[in-house]
Scaffold this active site. Structure first.
Site: not given
Length: 444
Positions: A43, A79, A100, A203, A207, A250-251, A357
């Site tokens: 992620d 996500t 999400n 991820d 963050h 995913d991103h 994101h």
């Protein structure tokens, strides 16, 4: 009409015929056991995270298999929506997992990410993910922590699944290796044909500390070590000749403008009041949804639409079509997004992440990775960028299953595969038919 013109007409008629875009059942692969497939998602792994960290194992995958320069995720770059696009081949407005969070505009219920993972009606919304499609065609599948992989779809669930807990420690490297061991057992002792494996890093670290932080770089190194452990495990379990491995995400992730003088704060916009709003989904990064009270839509829109240069507010029907997002019934009458780097603060300024994101999927910081290696993939190939919506069709080809109707195209990623690793089929893909028509048209 001369003969070439007749052929053009025939080809175009086939293109326009009802059902011409229906999936083609791909059979005729070389004899022998069917190859298995392991899809791994890390992620929030931005496309360039391997450029400032030594990643020998990801580099080895690129030398021995396929590397895309980058992959463009679906919008909204969150996500659950992006992961569901990977396993359905559909843009978000067509698969319906639009956020999400589960939310209900009538009851005002909003559930956080982990709780939403177990809400069947949020996921089972008319689209069948690849686990179910494969099982309906005789294969056995598994999902380890993958979003959407632990609920039933039209009465069927993956053969085996694991769901992460609400207090799950995403960064525990020892647990990562134990999870890999479990997946190897699924592929061998349990004889699963398809497994999806999810890791919640980098991820979480991105963050908390930001995508340019040393902590993120350390986590990318941990991801790479895990890729090495995974590939060693594939070798130890004698799966190298029969297992195709895809590693993606995913991103990406972008640094949040926390100290900017022009923060996007809805509660500070003079002509806007939450008293005009029936339901809101805000304070979740750079996106927001609003359901105005009856008769207040135009008033709310007028207050917000040009209130801030970094805030973009639309009626649902006017939202940019290129995002392929707003055309689902779950989307509220008003929705918004902010410029890259800026988040939307609702009733209070409460977002404290250093990385975020959810931004425009054309923003380079939202792009992500794609690596693949195995008996079906070419070696040493760097592929041009592509959209994640096409990965589903690729996986169906690898498993030799007939896909559900989707927004991807079977020809886009076929060049990643070795000659003879997928069957030829007639009619050819739509783009191939268009090419034939254009060539014939030149002869007219």
């Amino acid at each position: 009409m001369r003969r070439p013109a007749v052929l053009v007409a025939v080809v175009l008629a086939a293109l326009l015929a009802p059902g011409s875009g229906a999936p083609v059942h791909r059979r005729g692969l070389p004899p022998g056991p069917r190859n298995k497939l392991l899809l791994v998602s890390f992620d929030g792994f931005r496309w360039d995270y391997d450029q400032d960290v030594d990643t020998p194992h990801l580099d080895a995958m690129a030398r021995e298999g396929v590397k895309a320069r980058y992959m463009t995720p679906a919008f909204i770059t969150l996500t659950s929506p992006c992961h569901f696009t990977l396993v359905t081949g559909k843009y978000v407005e067509n698969h319906g997992v639009v956020h999400n969070m589960f939310y209900n505009t009538s009851s005002k219920v909003k559930l956080p990410y982990h709780a939403t993972l177990g809400v069947q009606r949020w996921w089972d919304n008319g689209s069948l993910p690849i686990w179910i499609t494969a099982q309906r065609q005789g294969l056995r599948t598994g999902s380890f922590f993958y979003p959407g992989g632990n609920v039933t779809y039209q009465g069927m669930a993956p053969t085996l699944s694991r769901k992460e807990g609400v207090l799950h420690d995403y960064g525990n490297e020892s647990e990562w290796r134990a999870n890999v061991d479990t997946v190897m057992a699924w592929l061998t002792r349990e004889d699963l044909h398809l497994v999806t494996l999810y890791f919640g890093e980098p991820d979480s670290t991105g963050h908390r500390y930001g995508p340019e932080s040393p902590q993120r770089k350390q986590m990318v190194a941990q991801v790479d070590r895990t890729v090495g452990y995974l590939r060693d495990s594939i070798e130890r379990h004698n799966l190298s000749a029969s297992l195709n491995l895809i590693i993606t995400s995913d991103h990406g992730m972008r640094t949040v403008q926390k100290a900017a003088s022009d923060l996007v704060e809805l509660h500070k916009i003079p002509d806007f009041t939450f008293q005009d709003v029936e339901f809101e989904l805000l304070d979740y990064g750079p996106n927001g949804m609003l359901l105005p009270k009856e008769g207040r839509l135009e008033q709310v829109l007028a207050a917000l639409q040009h209130a801030h240069p970094r805030l973009h507010v639309y009626r649902k029907e006017d939202f940019p079509r290129a995002f392929r997002y707003a055309g689902h019934p779950r989307i509220t009458p008003l929705l918004m997004y902010s410029d890259p780097g800026y988040v939307i603060h609702g009733r209070y300024s409460v977002q404290f992440n250093n990385g975020e994101h959810g931004f425009d999927n054309e923003d380079m910081d939202m792009k992500t990775i794609f690596r693949a290696v195995g008996p079906s993939f070419r070696a040493g190939l760097e592929a041009e960028p592509f959209e994640s919506v096409h990965v589903y069709e690729l996986m169906c080809q690898l498993l030799d299953i007939e896909p559900e109707a989707n927004d991807g195209h079977p020809g886009v990623l076929r060049p990643l595969l070795r000659s003879g690793s997928t069957p030829s089929s007639w009619p050819p893909p739509v783009m191939g038919m268009l090419g034939v028509a254009l060539l014939l048209a030149k002869a007219v």
